[in-house]
Design an enzyme around this catalytic site. Sequence first.
Site, mmCIF file in Angstrom:
data_model
loop_
_atom_site.group_PDB
_atom_site.id
_atom_site.type_symbol
_atom_site.label_atom_id
_atom_site.label_comp_id
_atom_site.label_asym_id
_atom_site.label_seq_id
_atom_site.Cartn_x
_atom_site.Cartn_y
_atom_site.Cartn_z
ATOM 1 C CD GLU A 90 7.860 4.114 2.682
ATOM 2 O OE1 GLU A 90 6.750 4.571 2.472
ATOM 3 O OE2 GLU A 90 8.047 2.915 2.985
ATOM 4 C CB CYS A 337 8.194 -2.169 1.599
ATOM 5 S SG CYS A 337 8.460 -2.024 -0.106
HETATM 6 S S1 SF4 Z 1 7.549 -6.711 -2.918
HETATM 7 FE FE1 SF4 Z 1 7.439 -6.848 -5.163
HETATM 8 S S2 SF4 Z 1 6.451 -4.920 -5.820
HETATM 9 FE FE2 SF4 Z 1 7.150 -4.646 -3.691
HETATM 10 S S3 SF4 Z 1 9.149 -3.698 -3.873
HETATM 11 FE FE3 SF4 Z 1 9.502 -5.895 -3.666
HETATM 12 S S4 SF4 Z 1 9.573 -6.623 -5.793
HETATM 13 FE FE4 SF4 Z 1 8.675 -4.604 -5.859
#
Ligand code: SF4
Length: 345
Positions: A90, A337
């Site tokens: 994404e 995300c």
């Molecule tokens: S928030 Fe944590 S689990 Fe999510 S992409 Fe970033 S590092 Fe990886």
Amino acid sequence: MYSFKGINKSDLTEILVENSFPSFRSDQIFNWVYNNLVIKPDLMRNLPGELQKFLVNNFLMENLKLIKVNKSRDGTSKFLWELNDGERVETVLIPQSKEERFTVCISVQVGCDLGCNFCATGLNGCKRNLTTAEIVDQVWQISRYIDKNNLGELRNVVYMGMGEPFLNYDNLKKSIRIINSEKALNIGSRRITVSTVGIVPKILEFGRDFDQIGLAVSIHSGDNDKRDKLMPINKKYDLNAIKSALKDYYKLTSRRITIEYLMISGFNDSIRDAKKLVDWLGNMNVFINLIPANPVDGLAHKPSPENKIKNFKKYLDNFNIPVQIRASMGEDVTAACGQLRLREE
Ligand code: SF4
């Protein structure tokens, strides 16, 4: 086969010269791809047919196929791409408060192994790192989207999408150089930010490699026990280790560090939590973003209520710590995300 978006201009010059084409052709080709946003060699009118054929036979010009764009009421757009091996990632396009200016949030891995417990990307682990070309192509495709739709200007690039940038360091480095290059995407150093959860050994290395690129660190709690619960990586690189690395980074670069702090209802949003954060910060030169957590399907956390966030900010204001409450964007298009990819799967 070379991936065009994964090489810089001097690499292209070398390839052309090795194949008996004059070196100045690389300027013309870069101009077509990055200034005119044209990638079909047969449309590059000032190239001889033989060179157009060479490009067709030896270069993969695109690395992403658009699967879906979800547009939010607040102007945020979320793009789901398919890569050549069928994996999906994404990219999020976020309008800035000034009209017609945009920030793009790009991904660096297919999934993520770090398993932060508020994040959809971490739910299924990391399938693989993105290549340099796959990272750069996100910015290129978004530039073309903005251009085609006459939306305005791409101002900022943030490495804050799927995956941990410092766990794909070589491709992070190469992609920054291409995104930053005047001959390629030409996004100024001060308009590029890399966000990490705090992979300690890479923080200083990053400062040495890029002393003008922004660094953001996701802290989310000034308390090691709480941070352990939120982000398992804290057991390896805890708050003390991160602080010491950030101090070294600051000594080297004199660049103010952005601290990202997700506001999760009932978990890290009390005045006690704010005090813990202030204690941890000490006299570090930082800017703090307080971000209401985006709800994620299947995960329990909720965004803190507005009054809690305001009180938290007020507490930090007492210490003259620069802080802003960042709006949570694109909730209606699963902008947290990794969510769109998960839903589509
Ligand atoms: S928030 Fe944590 S689990 Fe999510 S992409 Fe970033 S590092 Fe990886």
